[in-house]
Design a protein around this motif. Structure first.
Motif, short mmCIF file in Angstrom:
data_model
loop_
_atom_site.label_atom_id
_atom_site.label_comp_id
_atom_site.label_asym_id
_atom_site.label_seq_id
_atom_site.Cartn_x
_atom_site.Cartn_y
_atom_site.Cartn_z
N ALA A 87 0.84 -1.21 0.00
CA ALA A 87 0.00 0.00 0.00
C ALA A 87 0.87 1.26 0.00
O ALA A 87 0.61 2.21 -0.74
CB ALA A 87 -0.94 0.00 1.20
N GLY A 88 1.92 1.26 0.82
CA GLY A 88 2.83 2.40 0.88
C GLY A 88 3.52 2.66 -0.44
O GLY A 88 3.62 3.81 -0.90
N GLY A 93 4.39 5.97 -4.32
CA GLY A 93 4.84 5.95 -5.70
C GLY A 93 3.98 6.82 -6.59
O GLY A 93 4.48 7.60 -7.40
N THR A 94 2.67 6.74 -6.41
CA THR A 94 1.75 7.55 -7.21
C THR A 94 1.87 9.02 -6.84
O THR A 94 1.98 9.88 -7.73
CB THR A 94 0.29 7.06 -7.01
N LEU A 95 1.85 9.33 -5.55
CA LEU A 95 1.95 10.73 -5.12
C LEU A 95 3.27 11.37 -5.56
O LEU A 95 3.29 12.54 -5.93
CB LEU A 95 1.79 10.84 -3.61
N ALA A 101 6.36 18.19 -5.94
CA ALA A 101 6.72 19.17 -4.92
C ALA A 101 6.55 18.62 -3.51
O ALA A 101 7.22 19.05 -2.58
CB ALA A 101 5.87 20.44 -5.08
N ALA A 102 5.67 17.64 -3.35
CA ALA A 102 5.45 17.03 -2.03
C ALA A 102 6.63 16.18 -1.60
O ALA A 102 6.82 15.91 -0.42
CB ALA A 102 4.18 16.19 -2.04
N PHE A 103 7.45 15.76 -2.56
CA PHE A 103 8.61 14.92 -2.28
C PHE A 103 9.85 15.54 -2.91
O PHE A 103 10.31 15.09 -3.98
CB PHE A 103 8.38 13.50 -2.82
N PRO A 104 10.41 16.57 -2.27
CA PRO A 104 11.58 17.23 -2.85
C PRO A 104 12.81 16.32 -2.92
O PRO A 104 13.73 16.58 -3.67
CB PRO A 104 11.83 18.42 -1.93
N ASP A 105 12.79 15.25 -2.15
CA ASP A 105 13.86 14.25 -2.23
C ASP A 105 13.19 12.89 -2.24
O ASP A 105 12.10 12.71 -1.70
CB ASP A 105 14.82 14.38 -1.05
N ALA A 106 13.83 11.93 -2.85
CA ALA A 106 13.23 10.61 -3.02
C ALA A 106 13.15 9.84 -1.70
O ALA A 106 13.98 10.01 -0.80
CB ALA A 106 14.04 9.81 -4.03
N THR A 107 12.14 9.00 -1.62
CA THR A 107 12.02 8.02 -0.55
C THR A 107 12.34 6.65 -1.16
O THR A 107 12.51 6.53 -2.37
CB THR A 107 10.60 7.98 0.03
N VAL A 108 12.38 5.63 -0.34
CA VAL A 108 12.57 4.28 -0.83
C VAL A 108 11.44 3.92 -1.80
O VAL A 108 11.65 3.20 -2.77
CB VAL A 108 12.63 3.28 0.34
N SER A 110 9.51 6.12 -3.61
CA SER A 110 9.25 7.10 -4.68
C SER A 110 9.33 6.43 -6.04
O SER A 110 10.20 5.59 -6.28
CB SER A 110 10.27 8.24 -4.62
N GLY A 111 8.41 6.85 -6.91
CA GLY A 111 8.41 6.28 -8.26
C GLY A 111 8.30 4.77 -8.24
O GLY A 111 8.86 4.09 -9.09
N TYR A 112 7.57 4.25 -7.24
CA TYR A 112 7.38 2.79 -7.08
C TYR A 112 8.70 2.05 -6.84
O TYR A 112 8.84 0.90 -7.21
CB TYR A 112 6.63 2.20 -8.28
N GLY A 113 9.64 2.73 -6.20
CA GLY A 113 10.92 2.10 -5.90
C GLY A 113 11.91 2.13 -7.05
O GLY A 113 12.84 1.34 -7.09
N ARG A 114 11.73 3.10 -7.94
CA ARG A 114 12.59 3.21 -9.12
C ARG A 114 14.07 3.26 -8.74
O ARG A 114 14.91 2.64 -9.39
CB ARG A 114 12.21 4.45 -9.93
N GLY A 115 14.40 3.99 -7.67
CA GLY A 115 15.79 4.13 -7.25
C GLY A 115 16.41 2.83 -6.74
O GLY A 115 17.62 2.72 -6.61
N TYR A 116 15.56 1.85 -6.48
CA TYR A 116 16.02 0.54 -6.00
C TYR A 116 15.66 -0.56 -7.01
O TYR A 116 15.43 -1.71 -6.64
CB TYR A 116 15.41 0.22 -4.64
N GLY A 117 15.56 -0.18 -8.28
CA GLY A 117 15.27 -1.16 -9.32
C GLY A 117 13.88 -1.76 -9.23
O GLY A 117 13.66 -2.89 -9.65
#
Length: 148
Positions: A87-88, A93-95, A101-108, A110-117
């Motif tokens: 769910a998270g 990922g969608t938000l 602007a709500a996420f000025p830096d990526a989270t784990v 973000s983008g459905y985990g794009r930064g972690y493949g």
């Protein structure tokens, strides 16, 4: 003596479960370390993103513990953790794509985990499928009469 191996439900950390445990443990460390550094050094830049990464680490830890513990309680713990994680990933990922602007830096997540493949997106799905498989095995083992 216990049940024969072919009739005993598989343990959560056996077979493919070992890979899940290893991945969840790795993501616990990765997300936790990332969040710790971000919160300690740049918290004012993106507090929501950094706290979400910390939350992800806690959820990964709970999934790891549940999978390692096994049994009914462990499976439930892992099931809740994987469900919350999925769910998270979907919500964050969608938000993160809709409102950058709500996420000025990526989270784990973000983008459905794009930064972690995209592993953060795939991992809870695999975890839930594994837990469902184990539940089916447990149900089957209860319905099979003992051999004499």
């Amino acid at each position: 003596m216990g049940e024969p191996a072919e009739r005993r439900p598989a343990d959560t950390a056996s077979g493919p479960g070992r890979v899940l445990v290893a991945l969840y443990a790795l993501f616990t460390l990765a997300a936790g370390a990332r969040a710790a550094v971000q919160v300690a050094t740049r918290f004012d830049e993106a507090p929501v993103a950094y706290l979400l990464s910390a939350l992800a680490a806690v959820i990964y830890l709970m999934a790891t513990i549940g999978l390692v513990r096994g049994g009914r309680t462990g499976r439930r713990t892992a099931m809740v953790a994987c469900s919350v994680e999925l769910a998270g990933v979907l919500v964050v990922g969608t938000l993160s794509l809709v409102d950058r602007a709500a996420f000025p830096d990526a989270t784990v997540w973000s983008g459905y985990g794009r930064g972690y493949g995209f592993v953060p997106l795939v991992l809870p799905v695999l975890g839930l499928l594994w837990l469902r498989h184990l539940a089916e095995l447990a149900a089957e083992s209860k319905s099979v009469p003992p051999e004499v």
